[in-house]
Design a protein around this motif. Structure first.
Motif, PDB file in Angstrom:
ATOM      1  N   ALA B 265       3.169 -16.430  -6.816  1.00  0.00           N
ATOM      2  CA  ALA B 265       2.424 -17.477  -5.287  1.00  0.00           C
ATOM      3  C   ALA B 265       1.256 -18.505  -6.530  1.00  0.00           C
ATOM      4  O   ALA B 265       1.274 -18.950  -5.584  1.00  0.00           O
ATOM      5  CB  ALA B 265       1.879 -16.325  -4.542  1.00  0.00           C
ATOM      6  N   ARG B 266       0.795 -17.916  -7.348  1.00  0.00           N
ATOM      7  CA  ARG B 266      -0.322 -18.350  -7.912  1.00  0.00           C
ATOM      8  C   ARG B 266       0.347 -19.874  -8.537  1.00  0.00           C
ATOM      9  O   ARG B 266      -0.769 -20.715  -8.899  1.00  0.00           O
ATOM     10  CB  ARG B 266      -0.766 -17.522  -8.735  1.00  0.00           C
ATOM     11  N   ILE B 268       3.589 -21.257  -7.502  1.00  0.00           N
ATOM     12  CA  ILE B 268       3.602 -21.464  -6.538  1.00  0.00           C
ATOM     13  C   ILE B 268       2.588 -22.832  -6.167  1.00  0.00           C
ATOM     14  O   ILE B 268       2.154 -24.502  -5.665  1.00  0.00           O
ATOM     15  CB  ILE B 268       4.875 -21.195  -5.275  1.00  0.00           C
ATOM     16  N   VAL B 269       1.668 -22.258  -5.559  1.00  0.00           N
ATOM     17  CA  VAL B 269       0.095 -23.046  -5.182  1.00  0.00           C
ATOM     18  C   VAL B 269      -0.035 -24.272  -6.426  1.00  0.00           C
ATOM     19  O   VAL B 269      -0.599 -25.602  -5.762  1.00  0.00           O
ATOM     20  CB  VAL B 269      -1.022 -21.813  -5.125  1.00  0.00           C
ATOM     21  N   GLN B 272       2.383 -27.496  -6.917  1.00  0.00           N
ATOM     22  CA  GLN B 272       1.760 -28.179  -6.342  1.00  0.00           C
ATOM     23  C   GLN B 272       0.832 -29.237  -6.341  1.00  0.00           C
ATOM     24  O   GLN B 272       0.729 -30.082  -6.236  1.00  0.00           O
ATOM     25  CB  GLN B 272       2.329 -27.400  -4.737  1.00  0.00           C
ATOM     26  N   HIS B 273      -0.866 -27.988  -6.278  1.00  0.00           N
ATOM     27  CA  HIS B 273      -1.550 -28.683  -6.701  1.00  0.00           C
ATOM     28  C   HIS B 273      -1.606 -29.679  -7.941  1.00  0.00           C
ATOM     29  O   HIS B 273      -2.251 -30.869  -7.742  1.00  0.00           O
ATOM     30  CB  HIS B 273      -2.715 -28.054  -6.372  1.00  0.00           C
ATOM     31  N   SER B 339      -6.481 -24.389  -9.189  1.00  0.00           N
ATOM     32  CA  SER B 339      -5.957 -24.704  -7.584  1.00  0.00           C
ATOM     33  C   SER B 339      -6.254 -23.054  -7.009  1.00  0.00           C
ATOM     34  O   SER B 339      -5.579 -22.712  -5.636  1.00  0.00           O
ATOM     35  CB  SER B 339      -4.464 -24.970  -7.877  1.00  0.00           C
ATOM     36  N   CYS B 340      -6.112 -22.014  -8.044  1.00  0.00           N
ATOM     37  CA  CYS B 340      -6.162 -20.172  -7.513  1.00  0.00           C
ATOM     38  C   CYS B 340      -7.665 -19.357  -8.673  1.00  0.00           C
ATOM     39  O   CYS B 340      -7.508 -20.301  -9.656  1.00  0.00           O
ATOM     40  CB  CYS B 340      -5.572 -19.468  -7.513  1.00  0.00           C
ATOM     41  N   PRO B 341      -8.324 -19.225  -7.910  1.00  0.00           N
ATOM     42  CA  PRO B 341      -9.014 -18.453  -8.852  1.00  0.00           C
ATOM     43  C   PRO B 341      -8.426 -17.513  -9.786  1.00  0.00           C
ATOM     44  O   PRO B 341      -6.854 -16.910  -9.019  1.00  0.00           O
ATOM     45  CB  PRO B 341     -10.208 -17.519  -7.573  1.00  0.00           C
ATOM     46  N   PRO B 342      -9.076 -16.716 -10.604  1.00  0.00           N
ATOM     47  CA  PRO B 342      -8.407 -15.412 -11.906  1.00  0.00           C
ATOM     48  C   PRO B 342      -8.224 -14.524 -11.114  1.00  0.00           C
ATOM     49  O   PRO B 342      -8.982 -14.616  -9.927  1.00  0.00           O
ATOM     50  CB  PRO B 342      -9.254 -15.594 -12.404  1.00  0.00           C
TER      51      PRO B 342
END
Lengths: 457, 457
Positions: B265-266, B268-269, B272-273, B339-342
């Motif tokens: 999930a991380r 994929i996010v 795209q970013h 784009s995502c936190p750790p």
């Protein structure tokens, strides 16, 4: 030897035959290593899905073995199997039960559930070896489909027994993965659709004990031998459907997409961050994309969401926040607790289906005391301070004992498993720990029988 | 009428019969609306997976119809079907082809690929109506498995024809979704395993034109009628395997998890970013979790990754950065472009498999000019400034024309589709636009034939 006459000296003679227990455990585990489901076989793992052919083999073994040990066996309308050994008196009184389950996850281990059943059978053997007469009947129950893996409702048949899950709903549950089998059709097929109603009224229990591996890292980390389980954390299971729009991956700019998988990914990341911030757990184990093609942006994603916490209020708050936040994410915005940045794109829709609600459970003080006393007795030959090897613990996982506890005094016994690993072929509990657990179970049941005969609980 | 004698006045007489084209399109679309795959049926959509029973029906129609129109039909060893109408001279010279595909996505529309084939058949009818004699042969080719949906390699059989995909690899491709059928077994089963080798050497083409819906929002947004396709953006397809550890969702704290789905999930996010920041696209259409149970943290996730950009260098840079960043994310750390936190948890492993590499393509100036001239000619009765209704465009999607262009001059014609939607049952192109596109195709082929006969290209 009658339980009502047993003192500390007599209890200390109640020993489990470790070799026999492990042999039984591993022989019967041959039923379920051959068939696999969704993953490659491993040497050590199990795949004994509820009501499969290998589940039938394990059930047949259970019925045959307990009958040989002098039990009367009853199969109810959910395929729950109750094996009852008569007591010295109180023939019409309900038995003191130990129970667990023989089914596993698709890539499960050899101990989850299985240890509890085999320890129950070992208890029957120990009673026979030592010619112990319990005052009241004692029994072992194998509950159907505890895992909820093949048929997606966990603790399904203890739930029906407790009156919390309608029998018709359970019977009509369809197997996951697109097959057409239902619980009822499979019960019929393997010959375990009994005629006795699955109900605490038709089959009352005086108490329910359950030996289980911890399935977590706490006992091992603290070098404890026995966990006295005082309750079970709350949890809820949901199925979420995200609806966007199928689109070509090469020609559709991000701002013209309604990408259901991108949104699901943001939700999964967000749910776990939010849960961690609240001391709760959130997990997604199943996710399907539709239509499922490399060059089509998925217009539909369905995924499971499992949230847990020791307190019901924490689970409820987490659910409420997630319901709000998922709507925010579906609009492409960032949430207040920003686990992901906002994303470009068209809005999507989210729908929730609640599959399971399992409130936090507190076990019964009499049963907890019986387990604690048994643990101290069993561990006293191993340590000058046996209490140091025992701790109270809350179960992170649901168990059939949750539903049992709604209609009879209940507690559980945890033993440690290596690295806290469970639902995995690497799951492992040492023969010594299996044995200690079985011995605590055996003594707890006898202590509870004694309590019944002396204090009329 | 011979093409070599045609001037502007004669070209303006080359008209498509819109009613006949739409009737053909919709009648043949009945082959493929009945069967569904992974999604619910809809009234307007198509599910004509490559080499399925309905694909066979559509192929049979194509062979029968083109033979009736005077073509000689050849089926090659990939099931590509070449229908060739003889020319006035140059009997042994290769034909000027138009081609596309009759297969669709599992929940596709009625125009993607299909319009190109039917426009080709309409061209044959127009040539017959007007008794036009081309100098060289002209042909229509139906390429097998352009979509890569059922057998996961897009533009599969034009790729074999071009010598870029080994025939054996294509023949041995297995259908997605766990079935046992291969391309070769299905070619045999439906009777389309031809004996002519699938190769540009055995079946050379003088040129390849293709009419296609844009599958994006550009033409519609700018109110253009015809896109003159000058090239195709680069893309790569990958399959990624994330390996962590199966674990119980209720008992495994976040820090003791190696959750393959959370990591996916991380990724994929993040993909795209990152793609958006580089003017590229990144998409995931397929994702599978193993073992796939609500209360088991998935220890294994497999997903597709499709990255695209107009320039090869952009795609290569994006791939290189993602390969680095996914390793960072797999260690639980945050990437530089956050784009995502750790996240808490144990490290996981990532492996990449490259499935398709399609470099950016530049089409041939002669073919581009033929399309542009044809578009202006066709649109001049509709507007005093027909050039305002035409624009050059780069294709976001791959097409069989990409492989064709490696061995013969090539271009494409785009017409707009509603809301830019494609790979979706809602895909729609108006009868007027279908007709205009078919007319441009027809004229472009005739202009190219004229060019061949006069300039010996």
């Amino acid at each position: 030897m009658a339980t009502k006459d047993m003192g500390a000296a007599e209890f200390s003679k109640v020993k489990v035959n470790c070799g026999r227990l492990m042999q039984s455990l591993h022989e019967v585990c041959e039923f379920g290593t051959g068939e696999r489901w969704g993953s490659a076989p491993t040497e050590t793992g199990m795949s004994r899905l509820a009501l499969s052919d290998s589940d039938k083999q394990a059930r047949d073994w259970f019925v045959h073995t307990t009958e040989q040990l002098g039990c009367r066996v009853t199969v109810d309308s959910m395929g729950n199997i109750f094996a009852v050994r008569p007591g010295r008196s109180g023939h019409n009184a309900p038995a003191t039960f130990t129970g667990s389950h023989l089914d596993t996850q698709p890539t499960g281990g050899r101990y989850d559930g299985i240890l509890g059943i085999h320890a129950g059978v070992e208890m029957l053997r120990v009673l026979q070896d030592l010619d112990i007469q319990t005052e009241y009947p004692v029994g072992v129950v194998n509950w159907t489909n505890e895992e909820g893996a093949r048929f997606p409702k966990s603790m399904m048949s203890s739930g029906v027994w407790a009156g919390d899950i309608p029998e018709e709903d359970a019977h009509n549950l369809q197997e996951v993965g697109g097959g057409s089998a239902t619980v009822k059709s499979e019960l019929q097929r393997i010959g375990y659709l009994g005629t006795v109603p699955a109900s605490h009224k038709a089959m009352p229990m005086a108490a329910h004990f359950e030996l289980h591996i911890e399935q977590g890292p706490i006992l091992e980390g603290e070098q404890k031998k026995i966990g006295v389980v005082t309750g079970v954390q709350a949890y809820k299971w949901f199925t979420l459907d995200i609806k966007g729009r199928d689109a070509h991956t090469g020609t559709t700019p991000f701002e013209a997409r309604a990408d259901a998988l991108l949104l699901a990914a943001r939700m999964i990341v967000h749910a776990q961050h939010l849960a961690a911030s609240k001391g709760a757990l959130a997990s997604t184990g199943i996710l399907n994309t539709f239509p499922g093609s490399t060059n089509t942006v998925p217009g539909h994603v369905r995924f499971s969401l499992d949230i847990r916490a020791p307190l019901d209020t924490t689970v409820d708050e987490l659910e409420a926040t997630l319901r709000q936040d998922f709507e925010v994410l579906a609009r492409g915005e960032a949430t207040a607790y920003a686990s992901c940045p906002p994303h470009q794109g068209l809005p999507l829709s989210v729908s929730w289906q609640t599959d399971t609600v399992s409130p936090a459970t507190r076990f019964h003080p009499n049963c907890i005391a019986a387990v604690r006393d048994a643990a101290h007795s069993v561990l006293s030959p191993l340590s000058s301070s046996p209490t140091d090897l025992v701790r109270d613990i809350t179960s992170g996982a649901g168990h059939d004992s949750v539903y049992a506890s709604r209609h009879c005094p209940t507690s559980m016994i945890f033993v440690s498993c290596r690295d806290g690993i469970s639902h995995n072929p690497l799951e492992y509990c040492s023969p010594e720990d299996c044995s200690l657990g079985a011995e605590v179970l055996c003594q707890a049941i006898l202590r509870y029988d004694q309590l019944r005969s002396t204090a009329a609980v």
